[in-house]
Each structure stands twice: as structure tokens, then as C-alpha cells.
Design a protein around this motif. Structure first.
Motif, PDB file in Angstrom:
ATOM      1  N   GLY A 135       7.788  98.956   4.011  1.00 21.47           N
ATOM      2  CA  GLY A 135       7.776  99.967   5.121  1.00 21.47           C
ATOM      3  C   GLY A 135       6.891  99.946   6.312  1.00 21.47           C
ATOM      4  O   GLY A 135       7.177 100.053   7.388  1.00 21.47           O
ATOM      5  N   LEU A 136       5.522 100.038   5.823  1.00 23.26           N
ATOM      6  CA  LEU A 136       4.450 100.128   6.707  1.00 23.26           C
ATOM      7  C   LEU A 136       4.215  98.794   7.490  1.00 23.26           C
ATOM      8  O   LEU A 136       3.946  99.051   8.773  1.00 23.26           O
ATOM      9  CB  LEU A 136       3.155 100.697   5.928  1.00 23.26           C
ATOM     10  CG  LEU A 136       2.259 101.043   6.702  1.00 23.26           C
ATOM     11  CD1 LEU A 136       2.415 102.160   7.724  1.00 23.26           C
ATOM     12  CD2 LEU A 136       0.806 101.604   5.708  1.00 23.26           C
ATOM     13  N   VAL A 137       4.290  97.623   7.067  1.00 23.27           N
ATOM     14  CA  VAL A 137       3.670  96.474   7.405  1.00 23.27           C
ATOM     15  C   VAL A 137       4.974  95.757   7.958  1.00 23.27           C
ATOM     16  O   VAL A 137       4.978  94.821   8.468  1.00 23.27           O
ATOM     17  CB  VAL A 137       2.855  95.617   6.676  1.00 23.27           C
ATOM     18  CG1 VAL A 137       1.678  96.528   6.208  1.00 23.27           C
ATOM     19  CG2 VAL A 137       3.620  95.273   5.369  1.00 23.27           C
ATOM     20  N   GLY A 138       6.407  96.122   7.639  1.00 22.24           N
ATOM     21  CA  GLY A 138       7.430  95.552   8.008  1.00 22.24           C
ATOM     22  C   GLY A 138       7.638  94.054   7.479  1.00 22.24           C
ATOM     23  O   GLY A 138       8.186  93.106   7.780  1.00 22.24           O
ATOM     24  N   ALA A 139       7.383  94.042   5.925  1.00 21.26           N
ATOM     25  CA  ALA A 139       7.701  93.134   5.246  1.00 21.26           C
ATOM     26  C   ALA A 139       8.614  93.376   4.253  1.00 21.26           C
ATOM     27  O   ALA A 139       9.094  94.474   3.958  1.00 21.26           O
ATOM     28  CB  ALA A 139       6.363  92.437   4.618  1.00 21.26           C
ATOM     29  N   GLY A 140       9.122  92.372   3.501  1.00 25.20           N
ATOM     30  CA  GLY A 140      10.118  92.231   2.416  1.00 25.20           C
ATOM     31  C   GLY A 140       9.498  93.073   1.048  1.00 25.20           C
ATOM     32  O   GLY A 140      10.408  93.138   0.037  1.00 25.20           O
ATOM     33  N   GLY A 141       8.279  93.070   0.986  1.00 23.61           N
ATOM     34  CA  GLY A 141       7.681  93.733  -0.541  1.00 23.61           C
ATOM     35  C   GLY A 141       7.440  92.543  -1.425  1.00 23.61           C
ATOM     36  O   GLY A 141       6.638  92.918  -2.307  1.00 23.61           O
ATOM     37  N   GLY A 142       7.602  91.286  -1.120  1.00 22.75           N
ATOM     38  CA  GLY A 142       7.438  90.209  -2.064  1.00 22.75           C
ATOM     39  C   GLY A 142       5.971  90.210  -2.450  1.00 22.75           C
ATOM     40  O   GLY A 142       5.625  89.634  -3.468  1.00 22.75           O
TER      41      GLY A 142
END
Length: 267
Positions: A154-161
Motif C-alpha cells: 500500500g505504501l509503494v503502490g505495488a501488488g505485494g509480490g
């Protein structure tokens, strides 16, 4: 938006969607630097550019994850029990991540993103294999792991993969299952993160027209359209090509994008 910009956003969405399906990384690590470049070129207020790029990227993952996970599910690769155990923590962490991001200036946020993407690229380039014997933790451990994955995503705007895939690999989940499961985890990450970015961005000064909180709707619509079309192609490719080799290529791309975000932090 002019047609030239639409074409650029479509290409970005296609590349981001393909990489999301192929590597389970949600596409955000690639999209955020490019969206930052475009918003800078269009003269958006410097104070909100990185926040908007991250929020818009998260919004696209809502659509990309649904598209890519269907293709992975058809291959029987998604570990749905892992999705169920990680999702509660992910929802909480993904809501908190944008709130933390709002407290940061664009300079600090760009610096954090650049450093984190460099770390993730190194992780991808080295491709270390996990040692045997580890298993997935219990319910509390999975909630904590999901919270950390969601917070950083959520902090960096990625999907967490970039965190969930190494975590699952460390727990001896096969790489194709980890990539497919990561694609499924992208939806709760994007759902909570998108709603959080709308909530915390509501009423912020200097946002351009057609913004919904920190999300820039025209860019979201164009990028998401292309991402949805190309995510299944990436997912199918993941089951046919040597992903380890492709990861090295993507790592080089990520280093270049990290360099831009670090440059952006100081200019």
C-alpha cells in the motif's frame, strides 16, 4: 487527454499487465515510475505527483489481479488456503500503508520507493533458492505476514509480490504456485489500498481535475484496460517460459526505474 498520451498509457498498461501475470508482482513497481514521469510532464503539483502515481497504480491492480488470477486458476496454480490466511492482515496493512504515505513528502516517498525497488530488483536478480524444511506459519503468523505485505504494498503502490513470493518461497511453496497465489493476493491489496487512497486523498489541495482522492481517473481507465488484456497473456507465459531468465531481464529494468525515482527524490 491527447491521443499521444493515451497511446503511452496503453503501452504502459500492456507492459505492466504482462509483467503482473508473468511474475506476480502486480505491475506497480514498473508503473509507478512511468506514471510519475507522465504526471511530471503534465505539470501536476510536485507535492502530490508521487502520491498520485502510487494511488493510480494500486487502482489498476484491482483490475489486473482479477484478470491474471483467472488464467492462473485455470492452471490449478493458486493456493487459495494461503490467500484466505493472508488476506485479513493484507486488508489491514493495505489500508494503513497509504495513510503512512500521506505523512511523507513526495521527496521522501520517491526516495523510499527508489530504495525499495532497488532491493526488490536485487532479490529478483539473485534468485536465491530457499532451504528446505520450512512450512507456512500458523494463523497468527500468517496474519502478521499479511499485514507486512499489505503495509509495504500500500505504501509503494505495488501488488505485494516482491514480498509475498519470497515469503512463500521461503516456506517451500513452489515458484509457479507462489506467483499465481501472489496474483490473487493483489486484489485485497489493491481494494484496501485504493479505498484508503480515496479516503486520505479526499480534499487534498492541488489535485488535478478528474481526481478521486489521490487517484487520477483518466490514467486509471486507460492503463487498466490494457492491463486486463495483457495480464492473462503474462500468466500463460509464466507456465511456458523459463521465468528465472526473464526475472533477470526485469531486474535490470527495475534498476533503471529505481535510478529515476532516486533522481526524482532530489530534483
Amino acid at each position: 487527454m491527447d491521443w499521444g498520451l493515451v497511446l503511452v498509457l496503453l503501452l504502459m498498461g500492456a507492459f505492466g499487465g504482462f509483467s503482473a501475470g508473468l511474475l506476480g508482482i502486480g505491475g506497480g513497481m514498473i508503473l509507478v515510475p512511468f506514471i510519475t514521469m507522465i504526471f511530471s510532464a503534465r505539470g501536476f503539483a510536485p507535492e502530490v505527483i508521487v502520491h498520485m502515481a502510487i494511488a493510480t497504480s494500486l487502482g489498476t491492480i484491482l483490475f489486473t489481479s482479477m484478470s491474471s488470477v483467472r488464467a492462473h486458476h485455470l492452471h490449478g496454480a493458486v493456493r487459495w488456503r494461503i490467500v484466505a490466511l493472508l488476506s485479513p492482515g493484507i486488508l489491514l496493512g493495505s489500508w494503513i500503508g497509504p495513510w503512512i504515505g500521506k505523512q511523507m513528502s513526495s521527496t521522501v516517498l520517491a526516495l523510499f520507493f527508489g530504495l525499495f525497488i532497488s532491493f526488490s530488483a536485487t532479490q529478483m536478480l539473485l534468485g536465491k533458492k530457499p532451504s528446505g524444511g520450512r512450512e507456512l506459519p500458523g494463523t497468527v503468523g500468517m496474519f502478521a505476514a499479511g499485514g507486512l505485505i499489505g503495509l509495504l504494498a500500500g505504501l509503494v503502490g505495488a501488488g505485494g509480490g516482491f514480498i509475498s513470493i519470497p515469503f512463500m518461497g521461503w516456506c517451500n511453496v513452489k515458484i509457479h504456485n507462489a506467483v499465481a497465489t501472489s496474483a490473487a493476493l493483489g486484489f485485497p491489496i489493491a481494494l484496501a489500498g485504493t479505498l484508503s487512497n480515496i479516503f486520505y486523498g479526499w480534499g487534498v489541495a492541488d489535485l488535478p481535475p478528474y481526481s478521486l482522492g489521490f487517484i487520477y481517473l483518466p490514467a486509471l481507465a486507460v492503463i487498466a484496460t490494457a492491463s486486463v488484456l495483457f495480464a492473462p497473456l503474462g500468466a500463460r507465459t509464466a507456465h511456458r517460459l523459463p521465468v528465472a531468465t526473464l526475472k533477470k531481464v526485469f531486474a535490470v529494468v527495475l534498476y533503471c526505474l529505481a535510478a529515476y525515482m532516486l533522481w526524482k527524490a532530489f530534483h
